[in-house]
Design a protein around this motif. Sequence first.
Motif, PDB file in Angstrom:
ATOM      1  N   ILE A  34      -8.946   5.187  11.678  1.00 64.42           N
ATOM      2  CA  ILE A  34      -8.728   5.212  10.226  1.00 64.42           C
ATOM      3  C   ILE A  34      -8.026   6.512   9.839  1.00 64.42           C
ATOM      4  CG2 ILE A  34      -9.880   5.366   7.977  1.00 64.42           C
ATOM      5  CD1 ILE A  34     -12.055   3.466   9.218  1.00 64.42           C
ATOM      6  N   GLU A  35      -8.522   7.629  10.366  1.00 62.82           N
ATOM      7  CA  GLU A  35      -7.938   8.929  10.035  1.00 62.82           C
ATOM      8  C   GLU A  35      -6.485   9.046  10.489  1.00 62.82           C
ATOM      9  OE1 GLU A  35     -11.844  11.830   9.866  1.00 62.82           O
ATOM     10  OE2 GLU A  35     -10.466  12.061  11.546  1.00 62.82           O
ATOM     11  N   HIS A  36      -6.130   8.362  11.556  1.00 66.03           N
ATOM     12  CA  HIS A  36      -4.762   8.425  12.076  1.00 66.03           C
ATOM     13  C   HIS A  36      -3.886   7.277  11.578  1.00 66.03           C
ATOM     14  CE1 HIS A  36      -6.803  11.109  14.974  1.00 66.03           C
ATOM     15  NE2 HIS A  36      -5.645  11.755  14.888  1.00 66.03           N
ATOM     16  N   GLU A  38      -4.255   4.107  12.009  1.00 62.88           N
ATOM     17  CA  GLU A  38      -4.127   3.029  12.988  1.00 62.88           C
ATOM     18  C   GLU A  38      -5.048   1.855  12.687  1.00 62.88           C
ATOM     19  OE1 GLU A  38      -5.004   5.034  16.644  1.00 62.88           O
ATOM     20  OE2 GLU A  38      -3.257   6.337  16.491  1.00 62.88           O
ATOM     21  N   ARG A  39      -5.876   1.993  11.665  1.00 64.72           N
ATOM     22  CA  ARG A  39      -6.807   0.934  11.274  1.00 64.72           C
ATOM     23  C   ARG A  39      -6.922   0.948   9.763  1.00 64.72           C
ATOM     24  NH1 ARG A  39     -12.832   0.849  10.451  1.00 64.72           N
ATOM     25  NH2 ARG A  39     -13.432  -1.311  10.656  1.00 64.72           N
ATOM     26  N   GLY A  40      -6.919  -0.230   9.189  1.00 65.68           N
ATOM     27  CA  GLY A  40      -7.065  -0.353   7.750  1.00 65.68           C
ATOM     28  C   GLY A  40      -8.528  -0.313   7.332  1.00 65.68           C
ATOM     29  N   LEU A  41      -8.728  -0.329   6.021  1.00 62.41           N
ATOM     30  CA  LEU A  41     -10.078  -0.303   5.455  1.00 62.41           C
ATOM     31  C   LEU A  41     -10.285  -1.487   4.536  1.00 62.41           C
ATOM     32  CD1 LEU A  41     -10.506   3.367   4.172  1.00 62.41           C
ATOM     33  CD2 LEU A  41     -11.748   2.292   6.018  1.00 62.41           C
ATOM     34  N   SER A  42     -11.464  -2.067   4.595  1.00 60.59           N
ATOM     35  CA  SER A  42     -11.836  -3.053   3.590  1.00 60.59           C
ATOM     36  C   SER A  42     -12.379  -2.286   2.386  1.00 60.59           C
ATOM     37  CB  SER A  42     -12.916  -3.995   4.134  1.00 60.59           C
ATOM     38  OG  SER A  42     -14.140  -3.288   4.296  1.00 60.59           O
ATOM     39  N   VAL A  43     -12.524  -2.961   1.286  1.00 57.74           N
ATOM     40  CA  VAL A  43     -13.101  -2.323   0.097  1.00 57.74           C
ATOM     41  C   VAL A  43     -14.523  -1.869   0.405  1.00 57.74           C
ATOM     42  CG1 VAL A  43     -13.828  -2.705  -2.293  1.00 57.74           C
ATOM     43  CG2 VAL A  43     -11.635  -3.590  -1.504  1.00 57.74           C
ATOM     44  N   ASP A  44     -15.275  -2.671   1.138  1.00 59.90           N
ATOM     45  CA  ASP A  44     -16.648  -2.300   1.501  1.00 59.90           C
ATOM     46  C   ASP A  44     -16.674  -1.034   2.359  1.00 59.90           C
ATOM     47  OD1 ASP A  44     -17.703  -4.449   0.100  1.00 59.90           O
ATOM     48  OD2 ASP A  44     -17.819  -5.738   1.869  1.00 59.90           O
ATOM     49  N   ASP A  45     -15.730  -0.924   3.301  1.00 63.73           N
ATOM     50  CA  ASP A  45     -15.636   0.282   4.131  1.00 63.73           C
ATOM     51  C   ASP A  45     -15.304   1.496   3.265  1.00 63.73           C
ATOM     52  OD1 ASP A  45     -16.117  -1.131   6.491  1.00 63.73           O
ATOM     53  OD2 ASP A  45     -13.984  -1.291   7.004  1.00 63.73           O
ATOM     54  N   LEU A  46     -14.383   1.323   2.332  1.00 60.59           N
ATOM     55  CA  LEU A  46     -13.974   2.412   1.444  1.00 60.59           C
ATOM     56  C   LEU A  46     -15.151   2.918   0.624  1.00 60.59           C
ATOM     57  CD1 LEU A  46     -11.684   4.119   0.127  1.00 60.59           C
ATOM     58  CD2 LEU A  46     -11.477   2.272  -1.533  1.00 60.59           C
ATOM     59  N   VAL A  47     -15.919   2.009   0.066  1.00 60.96           N
ATOM     60  CA  VAL A  47     -17.081   2.383  -0.746  1.00 60.96           C
ATOM     61  C   VAL A  47     -18.119   3.102   0.119  1.00 60.96           C
ATOM     62  CG1 VAL A  47     -19.010   1.470  -2.108  1.00 60.96           C
ATOM     63  CG2 VAL A  47     -16.699   0.592  -2.475  1.00 60.96           C
ATOM     64  N   ALA A  48     -18.373   2.595   1.319  1.00 58.10           N
ATOM     65  CA  ALA A  48     -19.344   3.232   2.216  1.00 58.10           C
ATOM     66  C   ALA A  48     -18.869   4.614   2.659  1.00 58.10           C
ATOM     67  CB  ALA A  48     -19.604   2.337   3.431  1.00 58.10           C
TER      68      ALA A  48
END
Length: 75
Positions: A34-36, A38-48
């Motif tokens: 995620i930091e690089h 190379e992977r996206g985020l779902s809204v749930d991941d973003l909130v967490a």
Amino acid sequence: MTQLRKARRLTLVQLSERLTDLGRPILPTGLSKIEHGERGLSVDDLVALAAALDVSPEQLIDPSPIMLAVETVIQ
């Protein structure tokens, strides 16, 4: 996200543990991706992630105001 994590003196492992405690586990390797970008985020991941870093989701999307404050404190 990297700057916010480091400003809070958290390793990827520690952030991963916080996310697991919040019920949204992401492995340290996933966080690195995620930091690089190379992977996206779902809204749930973003909130967490925002909760784990103690910021709002909006601040995680646009951390510039926070980082200006962090940089001022660090100097």
